[in-house]
Design an enzyme around this catalytic site. Structure first.
Site, short mmCIF file in Angstrom:
data_model
loop_
_atom_site.label_atom_id
_atom_site.label_comp_id
_atom_site.label_asym_id
_atom_site.label_seq_id
_atom_site.Cartn_x
_atom_site.Cartn_y
_atom_site.Cartn_z
N ILE A 110 -4.97 3.21 -2.57
CA ILE A 110 -5.32 2.52 -1.33
C ILE A 110 -4.23 1.49 -0.97
O ILE A 110 -3.99 1.21 0.20
CB ILE A 110 -6.73 1.88 -1.41
N GLU A 111 -3.54 0.99 -1.98
CA GLU A 111 -2.47 0.00 -1.75
C GLU A 111 -1.25 0.62 -1.09
O GLU A 111 -0.32 -0.10 -0.73
CB GLU A 111 -2.06 -0.67 -3.08
N ARG A 112 -1.26 1.93 -0.87
CA ARG A 112 -0.13 2.56 -0.19
C ARG A 112 0.09 1.95 1.19
O ARG A 112 1.20 1.92 1.69
CB ARG A 112 -0.33 4.07 -0.10
#
Length: 92
Positions: free
Chosen positions: A79-81
């Site tokens: 999700i941190e992409r």
């Protein structure tokens, strides 16, 4: 492995970096790194959601300027992409 436009050496560097940082205790089971695509600078590469000590070249995904997987890749990404994508967007 999905076809990625980045060079083989960049993909291998990302894999090595993930494993080295895990081995040195910099990243834990949820850490990750990314790299700007050296052939398509509007994209970046990052492993799928996987512990960094286990990352292989087959785990690397190519992401577009909106941090979405390209080439029909349906694997789960970190999700941190989106944070990584915004950094690349701000620093072309």
């Amino acid at each position: 492995m999905k076809k990625i436009a980045a060079s083989h050496s960049l993909i291998e560097d990302l894999v090595a970096g993930s494993r080295i940082l895990a081995n040195e205790g910099v990243l834990d089971a949820y850490g990750h790194i990314s790299a700007r695509n050296d052939k398509r600078p509007e994209r970046f590469i990052m492993s799928r959601s996987r512990a960094p000590a286990l990352v292989t070249a087959a785990d690397v995904m190519e992401l577009d300027a909106d941090s979405e997987a390209v080439g029909g890749d349906k694997r789960k990404g970190f999700i941190e992409r989106y944070i990584h994508g915004e950094i690349y967007r701000r620093r072309p």
